[in-house]
Design a protein around this motif. Structure first.
Motif, PDB file in Angstrom:
ATOM      1  N   ILE A  13     -29.386 -67.621 -15.043  1.00 41.27           N
ATOM      2  CA  ILE A  13     -28.618 -68.995 -14.897  1.00 41.27           C
ATOM      3  C   ILE A  13     -29.021 -69.845 -15.971  1.00 41.27           C
ATOM      4  O   ILE A  13     -28.892 -70.999 -15.720  1.00 41.27           O
ATOM      5  CB  ILE A  13     -28.853 -69.523 -13.352  1.00 41.27           C
ATOM      6  CG1 ILE A  13     -30.198 -69.800 -13.107  1.00 41.27           C
ATOM      7  CG2 ILE A  13     -28.161 -68.626 -12.412  1.00 41.27           C
ATOM      8  CD1 ILE A  13     -30.319 -70.778 -11.759  1.00 41.27           C
ATOM      9  N   SER A  91     -19.525 -67.501  -6.052  1.00 41.34           N
ATOM     10  CA  SER A  91     -18.425 -68.552  -6.575  1.00 41.34           C
ATOM     11  C   SER A  91     -18.114 -67.738  -8.039  1.00 41.34           C
ATOM     12  O   SER A  91     -18.085 -68.424  -8.843  1.00 41.34           O
ATOM     13  CB  SER A  91     -19.083 -69.690  -6.903  1.00 41.34           C
ATOM     14  OG  SER A  91     -19.315 -70.450  -5.662  1.00 41.34           O
ATOM     15  N   ALA A 116     -28.223 -69.374  -8.318  1.00 42.56           N
ATOM     16  CA  ALA A 116     -28.482 -71.042  -8.542  1.00 42.56           C
ATOM     17  C   ALA A 116     -28.597 -71.540  -6.989  1.00 42.56           C
ATOM     18  O   ALA A 116     -29.602 -72.442  -6.814  1.00 42.56           O
ATOM     19  CB  ALA A 116     -27.256 -71.810  -9.226  1.00 42.56           C
ATOM     20  N   LYS A 192     -33.673 -74.395 -16.907  1.00 43.51           N
ATOM     21  CA  LYS A 192     -33.286 -74.722 -18.470  1.00 43.51           C
ATOM     22  C   LYS A 192     -34.166 -76.124 -18.590  1.00 43.51           C
ATOM     23  O   LYS A 192     -34.922 -76.718 -17.988  1.00 43.51           O
ATOM     24  CB  LYS A 192     -31.754 -75.339 -18.597  1.00 43.51           C
ATOM     25  CG  LYS A 192     -30.905 -74.130 -18.109  1.00 43.51           C
ATOM     26  CD  LYS A 192     -29.530 -74.692 -18.519  1.00 43.51           C
ATOM     27  CE  LYS A 192     -28.395 -73.759 -17.439  1.00 43.51           C
ATOM     28  NZ  LYS A 192     -27.188 -74.412 -17.615  1.00 43.51           N
TER      29      LYS A 192
HETATM   30  N1  SAM Z   1     -22.632 -66.737  -9.803  1.00 43.42           N
HETATM   31  C1  SAM Z   1     -23.714 -67.903 -10.055  1.00 43.42           C
HETATM   32  C2  SAM Z   1     -24.661 -67.891  -9.125  1.00 43.42           C
HETATM   33  O1  SAM Z   1     -24.932 -66.946  -8.551  1.00 43.42           O
HETATM   34  O2  SAM Z   1     -25.255 -69.048  -8.745  1.00 43.42           O
HETATM   35  C3  SAM Z   1     -22.526 -69.109  -9.856  1.00 43.42           C
HETATM   36  C4  SAM Z   1     -21.419 -69.191 -10.699  1.00 43.42           C
HETATM   37  S1  SAM Z   1     -20.512 -70.626 -10.306  1.00 43.42           S
HETATM   38  C5  SAM Z   1     -19.075 -70.403 -11.377  1.00 43.42           C
HETATM   39  C6  SAM Z   1     -21.441 -71.746 -11.460  1.00 43.42           C
HETATM   40  C7  SAM Z   1     -22.032 -73.020 -10.798  1.00 43.42           C
HETATM   41  O3  SAM Z   1     -23.134 -72.531 -10.191  1.00 43.42           O
HETATM   42  C8  SAM Z   1     -22.155 -74.026 -11.514  1.00 43.42           C
HETATM   43  O4  SAM Z   1     -20.941 -75.167 -11.713  1.00 43.42           O
HETATM   44  C9  SAM Z   1     -23.253 -74.885 -11.013  1.00 43.42           C
HETATM   45  O5  SAM Z   1     -22.766 -75.582  -9.685  1.00 43.42           O
HETATM   46  C10 SAM Z   1     -24.011 -73.443 -10.402  1.00 43.42           C
HETATM   47  N2  SAM Z   1     -25.124 -73.494 -11.478  1.00 43.42           N
HETATM   48  C11 SAM Z   1     -24.993 -72.281 -12.293  1.00 43.42           C
HETATM   49  N3  SAM Z   1     -26.189 -72.189 -12.889  1.00 43.42           N
HETATM   50  C12 SAM Z   1     -26.759 -73.405 -12.721  1.00 43.42           C
HETATM   51  C13 SAM Z   1     -28.219 -74.087 -13.197  1.00 43.42           C
HETATM   52  N4  SAM Z   1     -29.015 -73.516 -13.915  1.00 43.42           N
HETATM   53  N5  SAM Z   1     -28.497 -75.117 -12.512  1.00 43.42           N
HETATM   54  C14 SAM Z   1     -27.946 -75.704 -11.408  1.00 43.42           C
HETATM   55  N6  SAM Z   1     -26.685 -75.034 -10.990  1.00 43.42           N
HETATM   56  C15 SAM Z   1     -26.255 -74.107 -11.680  1.00 43.42           C
END
Ligand code: SAM
Length: 279
Positions: A13, A91, A116, A192
């Protein structure tokens, strides 16, 4: 059942070092990778020297892709499903495909890794024994408030995903529905460079975020402490007496279950209350 398998593979992520060796091995070994966005995933593939061909599978073509994928599995070729980041289906697209592949009689194998919501929950300091994942809130304020109102008395930890352009509006709607005192944790940019995990009473958290535009940038997980179980007590003081009597004789779970049957109150709320009273 055929030997061919659909692997559902989690990817990082943010921090590429979170890619698991098994994920790399599986992605190198399959015949085809179904990716949410092939151009986006090309960077990840290059980094890990994965040369497997990719096709796109996203919300708008998932159903059309199923036939091709099932056909390839039928020819004995294993495939992998990935999304742009984290775990597919969370999601993210993939549910329709996974269901179809299972219905067609093929094995679906998870290759777990980042998500996440789990990353945020394990560092937020909020109760994690029971939680609800609500994904993204509706984009429009009316629908968003309606949903949040419905969740206001929920005693489990609530988890939401949010984007930078809606984070303030969503927190403002949460303030209207949950009150300024509710404890909320915002987990931003997890894994990150600018990772920030900030927890405060909602009113103060909003002020803090409004005062620093940098805190409004990036990707967010919002975690909301559940409503206090004490609300059950406020609803019906008699319930507390019943619960206390039962707790003298029974384990917490049984006492809460029986108290729920006697009082008509929600078992979950009584269970939380019972845990508190047992200390
Ligand atoms: N499939 C992903 C998962 O397993 O977490 C989530 C995909 S969804 C389209 C993307 C959302 O996940 C972002 O808008 C945010 O809310 C959350 N997200 C993904 N990466 C993140 C991170 N590094 N830090 C915080 N939130 C994150």
């Amino acid at each position: 059942m055929s030997e061919a398998v659909l692997y559902v593979v989690a990817t990082p992520i943010g921090n590429l070092a979170d890619m698991t060796p098994r994920a790399v091995e599986v992605l190198q070994s399959v015949s085809l990778i179904a990716a949410e966005d092939t151009r986006h995933s090309a960077r990840l593939m290059a980094h890990f020297n994965i040369k497997t061909p990719m096709i796109s599978v996203h919300d708008h073509n998932e159903r059309q892709r199923i036939d091709r994928i099932v056909q390839q599995l039928g020819q004995g070729e294993s495939l992998a499903l990935i999304s742009d980041a984290g775990t597919p289906l969370i999601s993210d697209p993939g549910f329709v495909l996974v269901r179809a592949v299972r219905e067609a009689g093929f094995r679906v194998v998870p290759v777990p890794g980042c998500s996440a919501l789990v990353a945020a929950l394990c560092a937020a300091g909020l109760p994690s024994d029971r939680f609800i994942f609500e994904g993204f809130l509706p984009a429009k304020t009316g629908a968003r408030r309606q949903l949040l109102e419905a969740l206001a008395a929920e005693t489990r930890t609530l988890i939401f995903y949010e984007s930078p352009h809606r984070i303030l509006a969503s927190l403002e709607d949460m303030l209207a529905c949950f009150g300024a005192e509710r404890f909320v944790v915002v987990a931003r940019e997890l894994t990150k460079t600018f990772e920030t995990i900030e927890g405060q009473a909602l009113g103060e958290l909003l002020e803090w975020m409004r005062g620093d535009t940098n805190q409004q940038k990036g990707e967010f997980v919002v975690l909301v402490q559940g409503a206090p179980a004490r609300e059950a007590e406020a609803l019906d003081p008699e319930a507390l007496r019943v619960l206390d009597l039962l707790l003298e004789e029974l384990p917490v779970k049984q006492a809460a279950g029986l108290a729920a049957r006697i009082t008509g109150l929600k078992k979950n709320a009584l269970y939380q209350l019972a845990l508190e009273r047992r200390g």
